[in-house]
Design a protein around this motif. Sequence first.
Motif, short mmCIF file in Angstrom:
data_model
loop_
_atom_site.label_atom_id
_atom_site.label_comp_id
_atom_site.label_asym_id
_atom_site.label_seq_id
_atom_site.Cartn_x
_atom_site.Cartn_y
_atom_site.Cartn_z
N ALA A 154 22.28 36.40 35.71
CA ALA A 154 23.07 37.35 36.72
C ALA A 154 22.15 36.82 38.13
O ALA A 154 20.79 36.82 38.57
CB ALA A 154 23.17 38.55 36.59
N LEU B 3 20.53 46.45 36.56
CA LEU B 3 21.04 45.02 36.12
C LEU B 3 19.73 44.25 35.83
O LEU B 3 19.57 43.53 34.75
CB LEU B 3 22.22 44.76 37.04
CG LEU B 3 22.86 43.48 36.45
CD1 LEU B 3 24.24 43.31 37.70
CD2 LEU B 3 22.09 42.00 36.65
N GLU C 229 18.14 42.25 32.63
CA GLU C 229 18.17 40.72 32.56
C GLU C 229 16.73 40.20 32.24
O GLU C 229 16.53 39.26 31.65
CB GLU C 229 18.58 40.07 33.75
CG GLU C 229 20.22 39.99 34.01
CD GLU C 229 20.81 39.05 33.25
OE1 GLU C 229 20.07 38.17 32.54
OE2 GLU C 229 22.16 38.90 33.31
N ASP D 141 28.61 43.78 34.91
CA ASP D 141 27.53 43.14 35.81
C ASP D 141 28.24 42.25 36.88
O ASP D 141 27.83 42.41 38.02
CB ASP D 141 26.67 42.53 35.08
CG ASP D 141 25.88 43.15 34.23
OD1 ASP D 141 25.82 44.60 34.41
OD2 ASP D 141 25.14 42.81 33.29
#
Length: 843
Positions: free
Chosen positions: A62, A85, A89, A306
């Motif tokens: 991301a 987030l 990741e 996301d």
Amino acid sequence: MSESIETRLAALTTEEKADLVAGEAIWTTKSFPVAGIPAIGVTDGPNGARGGGLLGTGTATACIPAGAVLGATWDPELVERLGGLLGDEARAKGCRVLLAPTINLHRNPLGGRNFECYSEDPILSGLVAASFIRGVQSRGVATTPKHFAANDSEFERNTIDSQVDERTLRELYLVPFEYAVAEGGTWGVMSAYNRLNGIFCSENEWLLTQVLRDEWGFDGFVVSDWFAARSTAGSARAGLSLEMPGPGQWYNRGPIGEALAAGEMDEGHLDRIAGDVLRMLERTGALDGDEDCQPGQERELDRPEDRALVRQAAAAGTVLVANNGVLPLNPAMAGSLAVIGPNARKAQIMGGGSATVQGYRNVSLMEALGDEYGHLDVRYAQGCDIERSLVALSAPMLKGKLRLEYFNGHDWAGPVVHTKESASAEMVFFGEPGPGVNPEEFSVRASGVLVAEATGEHTLGLVQLGRCRILLDGETVLDATEGDYDQGDDFFGMGSELISAEVQLTAGRETPIVIEYSNRDSFMLCGVRVGLKSQVDRDLIAEAEAAAAAADVAVVVVGTNADWETEGRDRDSFDLPGDQPELIRRVAAANPNTVVVVNTGGACNLDWADQVAGVLVAGFGGQEMGHAVADVLFGQADPGGRMAMTVPARYEHNPAYLNYPGENGVVRYGEGLYIGHRWFDARAIEPAVPFGHGLSYATFEWSAPRVTGGGDAEMADPVIVEVDVVNNSDRAGSDVVQVYVEPPPSLLHRPVRELKGFAKVHLAPGERTTARIVLTRRAFAYYDPGDQTPQGLDSMSPIPAGESHKRTEPGWYVDPGSYTIWTARSSANLVHPAKVQLDELTI
């Protein structure tokens, strides 16, 4: 130190402790299986967890908006969710440490990494940083706010001596890091490359021990920036916990053993830094036997929620600078739209250098409009070129993706040991290129399809760290596998000069392209960038004028790319690169409904802004930027951003102008406290765009502030500012109540006023809420380093000293008097004042 850490530390020999504080490889620490200490992975960075790749290579991940966009959101709650987030990741990439956030200040508009950093303002930077850290660490991933400290440009960044007086350090450049510790609870900090007042930051005891640990109470680990450690004993005594990358040059059993034997450091210094590393392993769950997060085990997430969050954040950080009523566009409009500019079809979603990741997506405005507004007649024109140097081949000239086949050995022979795909003709390797690939001796064959947009001569070029050749239609057209080449300034100055050949291509024809690369003749960092540039003579601005004149609305997307804004190099100019200013003016003359979207990482010259109907500053908005810009243009999202930096009307107006970038190995922070909005207020200079400015499609009404607290209350009793906010429009939107403090006459000079707090509110039509801002006594204090004149020196003067009004004890002081608290929409748009009386206080 916890009992479990003490037990593990006691079980290690001196040699093992010395090895523990140095990395094993580029992105991993050492393991000690007998002691139950595993290796862990670390990863860049501030806008995405890259994993084991470098410079945009590696497993897809991301890509959230860059730091300057996060700062422009003025929304700590949103940034905390983005931190979560990235924590997810990082774990998906097998890493327990995220080398982020970047929280140096925007001291000068040309700073090469301004895009990574949140703001010119220490309070905004600190509050955003703390929320980012809380989000990441909620997933069991440590953060390392960087670069500690006064690492605010790329000029001679490895050696420059940042000379900053203590008051300026305390009130500006250290503040975001103090917030990271006190409010964010960060488990780590990254020391900077540069020297601070003559001492390298990685061995600066005043910085790493006295301030960070003793004063702020930090109990985490300090990691060096990569290759930034400069000594053994000096670094250990100062409190540098972990040298990266491995194997260590200054830390490990050899040099540490020698330093111990020479009496330059003692076992206590080693125990302290080894304990820091063990505490980090404990906090991140590495000592619990967790098998779900192992170095080298990388996977993709790419979750729909996301994507939605990144899209929301990009819109929330988009600043509507000016609007004559043309925006928002009607989503049901049936007319035509001219989309113009070098960044309209290829969005710049992040800056260059260590922050670069291979995002799951890179959605340009053209793509977003095609996805969601197919009923519109959209006409595209490039307008001009902005290349500084060779730009990697990608869509639309590259059809689909390149297929990469890896071989062990330099001659593209034998079995294929690894395969992957890439959307770009840039391959960079730092460590193991992939599973089963020998990093010492390997080669890659990348195959794809080239589609030229114009018929005629094109320049095919490459920059290499190793050896490469290129084939078109099966014929070798560029061969750099032999011969000597001078170095250029790409790839941190390690890449070759541009090597090129002229080729003839036909518009629309699909031409097979093969790029064969080997790491022969490279050292440590290796790779290649291949680009293609048309030499067909075209008047790109005239084409843009014609497209604009025939459209109902023209949207011009201007900006930079990773060549202009990158780690390792500051920007060359305050102006937009290439012919973009002229492009804007001529398009605006052809169509009065011209909106400009600025796709840059930092501030740029906006001297054309009064000639267009609307200006949006989108920044480097991450993988969903195209959709977010479309959302804002068509009113599907409110432009939620407020400027996180002041944009000067002229480059010469910037505060650091006379002291930047430095000379003879020194950069003097001669502007002192007066950076950003402080400077413009103190000098009564009107900027192009003031700090904190931003428009909404909704309209809001504020009450006068209600202020409680003050007088002789103790430091623990804050001053509370409350403002009633009502959305009196028929649109949902967001607003930011900014609070500035204006001091009374003080013992030392002070800025006219300073941002000390803010609150962002989101309101539906007709909705009302109360914004509440808490101001601690530090919001009213300044740091007085005290008069350090040697005692008795005044008595030697023939002139009577008179009554002294100087302090001799350094510290934070609140002078007595009446302080004005301003609620404001920007540093230049003050709405309501309120007074608070404070007695003298030492904090």
